[in-house]
Design an enzyme around this catalytic site. Structure first.
Site, mmCIF file in Angstrom:
data_model
loop_
_atom_site.group_PDB
_atom_site.id
_atom_site.type_symbol
_atom_site.label_atom_id
_atom_site.label_comp_id
_atom_site.label_asym_id
_atom_site.label_seq_id
_atom_site.Cartn_x
_atom_site.Cartn_y
_atom_site.Cartn_z
ATOM 1 N N ARG A 104 3.424 -6.893 -9.732
ATOM 2 C CA ARG A 104 2.238 -6.066 -9.987
ATOM 3 C C ARG A 104 1.464 -6.702 -11.120
ATOM 4 O O ARG A 104 1.974 -6.853 -12.234
ATOM 5 C CB ARG A 104 2.638 -4.639 -10.365
ATOM 6 N N HIS A 131 -3.276 -2.265 -2.687
ATOM 7 C CA HIS A 131 -1.978 -1.630 -2.935
ATOM 8 C C HIS A 131 -1.297 -1.411 -1.573
ATOM 9 O O HIS A 131 -1.110 -0.275 -1.126
ATOM 10 C CB HIS A 131 -2.188 -0.301 -3.665
ATOM 11 N N GLN A 134 1.829 1.030 -0.939
ATOM 12 C CA GLN A 134 1.544 2.470 -0.922
ATOM 13 C C GLN A 134 1.140 2.920 0.477
ATOM 14 O O GLN A 134 1.478 4.020 0.921
ATOM 15 C CB GLN A 134 0.432 2.798 -1.927
ATOM 16 N N ASP A 218 -7.438 9.364 -5.276
ATOM 17 C CA ASP A 218 -6.718 8.588 -6.287
ATOM 18 C C ASP A 218 -7.368 8.910 -7.635
ATOM 19 O O ASP A 218 -8.447 9.525 -7.693
ATOM 20 C CB ASP A 218 -6.804 7.090 -5.952
ATOM 21 N N CYS A 258 -1.439 8.974 -4.231
ATOM 22 C CA CYS A 258 -0.349 8.014 -4.481
ATOM 23 C C CYS A 258 0.416 8.341 -5.757
ATOM 24 O O CYS A 258 1.532 7.859 -5.937
ATOM 25 C CB CYS A 258 -0.897 6.601 -4.513
ATOM 26 N N ARG A 286 7.999 5.910 -0.669
ATOM 27 C CA ARG A 286 7.890 4.585 -1.294
ATOM 28 C C ARG A 286 9.256 3.882 -1.244
ATOM 29 O O ARG A 286 9.338 2.679 -1.041
ATOM 30 C CB ARG A 286 7.409 4.704 -2.754
HETATM 31 N N1 CP Z 1 1.795 5.018 -6.585
HETATM 32 C C1 CP Z 1 2.307 4.078 -7.394
HETATM 33 O O1 CP Z 1 2.149 2.853 -7.171
HETATM 34 O O2 CP Z 1 3.026 4.582 -8.420
HETATM 35 P P1 CP Z 1 3.515 3.760 -9.693
HETATM 36 O O3 CP Z 1 2.281 3.242 -10.387
HETATM 37 O O4 CP Z 1 4.270 4.758 -10.503
HETATM 38 O O5 CP Z 1 4.370 2.619 -9.218
#
Ligand code: CP
Length: 304
Positions: A104, A131, A134, A218, A258, A286
């Site tokens: 990430r 992303h 997700q 979001d 998310c 997830r």
């Molecule tokens: N939705 C998501 O990616 O959560 P985190 O940022 O907690 O990994």
């Protein structure tokens, strides 16, 4: 087996994505039944996070552990990447030692460089652009509740940022109709939007949710938008998802986010607990969808 990467939903065919969704559903059932399944004994994964995470990190680390493998966490402060080690060198070193890497970071190009120089699979754990992991969880959740998402109508309300971009890619891959309501100046990337006829901009959240089977939002200020929060709160105020907005969608519409959510901003205080909200099943998925993805990248399809 040739190495594959998952940097975008567009890296896989629809048929492969559908396999992952069905496999993720199997993983959920196995987990709920307490079934032990450890196909990754002897495998090690590295998780490189240059931004905060709860769901992605736990899904990777718990998923590896549950499948018999081992996960190493590398935060910005822990690795030489945080001190400027070149990504190609980092990629080649990790490839010597572990079997899979998930990263990430803001810069999608950095993730692509990591994949280019790695001989092991690379997973995009989120960039400012996309992303994709997700979306595996979101599609799995919709299909668990309502069956195939192909042909459904989905409303995305809010910032035309990484989640919105991945919803556009998902609309292209799964063949659902995506209606996007974003304020002027916060629209999705024009090139991504133009890549499919399945996604369209609409003027208002009300227009987006009309006849929607799924409503998604979001946060208004993602990681990387620090310092813009006050301005964004003002601009995005008409884009809050609450019961009154969801009431204008189809009667059996679902609501997803998310997470983490900011109550009082993109959602009101109560919508996450509404009967139409599936945000916690979505979060749980997830884990299951990421296990399906890691199994696929490391071992290929189960059953051929
Ligand atoms: N939705 C998501 O990616 O959560 P985190 O940022 O907690 O990994």
């Amino acid at each position: 087996m040739a190495k594959r990467d998952f940097l975008s939903l567009l890296d896989f065919s629809f048929e492969e994505l559908d396999y992952l969704i069905q496999r993720g559903r199997e993983f959920r059932k196995m987990h709920d039944a307490g079934e032990v399944y450890r196909p990754l004994v002897g495998k090690t994964g590295a998780l490189v996070l240059q931004m905060h995470s709860t769901r992605t990190r736990v899904a990777f680390q718990a998923g590896m552990a549950q499948m018999g493998g081992h996960a190493i966490f590398l935060g910005t402060a822990d690795s030489q990447l945080g001190r400027g080690e070149p990504i190609p060198d980092f990629a080649r070193v990790l490839s010597e030692m572990v079997d899979i890497v998930m990263i990430r970071t803001h810069d999608q190009a950095a993730i692509e460089t990591l994949a280019e120089y790695s001989t092991i699979p690379v997973i995009n754990a989120m960039s400012s652009l996309l992303h994709p992991c997700q979306l595996l969880a979101d599609i799995q959740t919709f299909e668990e509740k309502r069956g195939s998402i192909s042909g459904a109508t989905v409303a995305f309300i809010g910032d035309g940022y990484n989640m919105c971009h991945s919803y556009i890619n998902a609309a292209r891959q799964w063949g659902f109709n995506l209606k996007i309501a974003s304020p002027e100046g916060y629209l999705p990337d024009e090139g991504i939007l133009a890549s499919t006829n399945n996604a369209q901009l609409v003027e208002t959240p009300q227009e987006a949710v009309a006849q929607a089977d799924l409503v998604v939002t979001d946060v208004w200020s993602s990681m990387g938008h620090e310092g813009q929060e006050e301005n964004r709160r003002e601009i995005f105020a008409p884009y809050q998802v609450n019961e009154a907005l969801l009431d204008q969608a189809n009667g059996d519409a679902l609501f997803m986010h998310c997470l983490p959510a900011h109550r009082g901003e993109e959602v009101n205080d109560t919508i996450l607990d509404d009967a139409r909200s599936v945000v916690f099943q979505e979060a749980g998925n997830r884990l299951h969808s990421q296990k399906a993805l890691m199994e696929f990248l490391l071992l290929g399809r189960v059953g051929g």
